[in-house]
Design an enzyme around this catalytic site. Sequence first.
Site, mmCIF file in Angstrom:
data_model
loop_
_atom_site.group_PDB
_atom_site.id
_atom_site.type_symbol
_atom_site.label_atom_id
_atom_site.label_comp_id
_atom_site.label_asym_id
_atom_site.label_seq_id
_atom_site.Cartn_x
_atom_site.Cartn_y
_atom_site.Cartn_z
ATOM 1 N N ASP A 89 6.389 1.277 -11.420
ATOM 2 C CA ASP A 89 7.424 0.342 -10.970
ATOM 3 C C ASP A 89 7.010 -0.156 -9.589
ATOM 4 O OD1 ASP A 89 9.628 -1.035 -10.084
ATOM 5 O OD2 ASP A 89 11.036 0.628 -10.283
ATOM 6 N N HIS A 96 8.002 9.774 -4.217
ATOM 7 C CA HIS A 96 6.786 10.597 -4.310
ATOM 8 C C HIS A 96 5.533 9.718 -4.315
ATOM 9 C CE1 HIS A 96 7.869 9.426 -8.345
ATOM 10 N NE2 HIS A 96 6.723 9.851 -8.805
#
Length: 147
Positions: A89, A96
Amino acid sequence: MKKRLTIALVAHDNRKADMVEWVKHNAELLSHHHLVCTGTTGHLVKEAFDELHIPADVTCMNSGPLGGDAEIAALVVRHQVDLAIFLIDDLNPQPHEADIQMLLRQCRVHNVPIACNRYSADLMITSTLWDDESYEPSEPKYIYFKR
């Protein structure tokens, strides 16, 4: 394809629908390979195969933010992954990000093909090079280029 591959499948939350659709489209082909997935993606992949009544060899790691990206990167380092499909995305920040970059880097360093969109995933999964015994991928050269 005759060769049995280990294929890593990873998808961020906003790309999971895309991954499920891609898996369903390629289910017959993918069912002949070992799939290693991050947690939620793996459960969705298993459900997709179950819906189609196609048996599949799917191993689920932890979810990405809980170390799944790192677990798959470790498999890459140990040369236990042949191909990675990572639907990222790019429109939203990821908590993270360091793990994501580490997985991408390890694929590049260890010469593992990695697709980050469906088009490149389709091209890679259908490549005839997987079964071409005369093809040997060249190792990356980390040397200064001199003229």
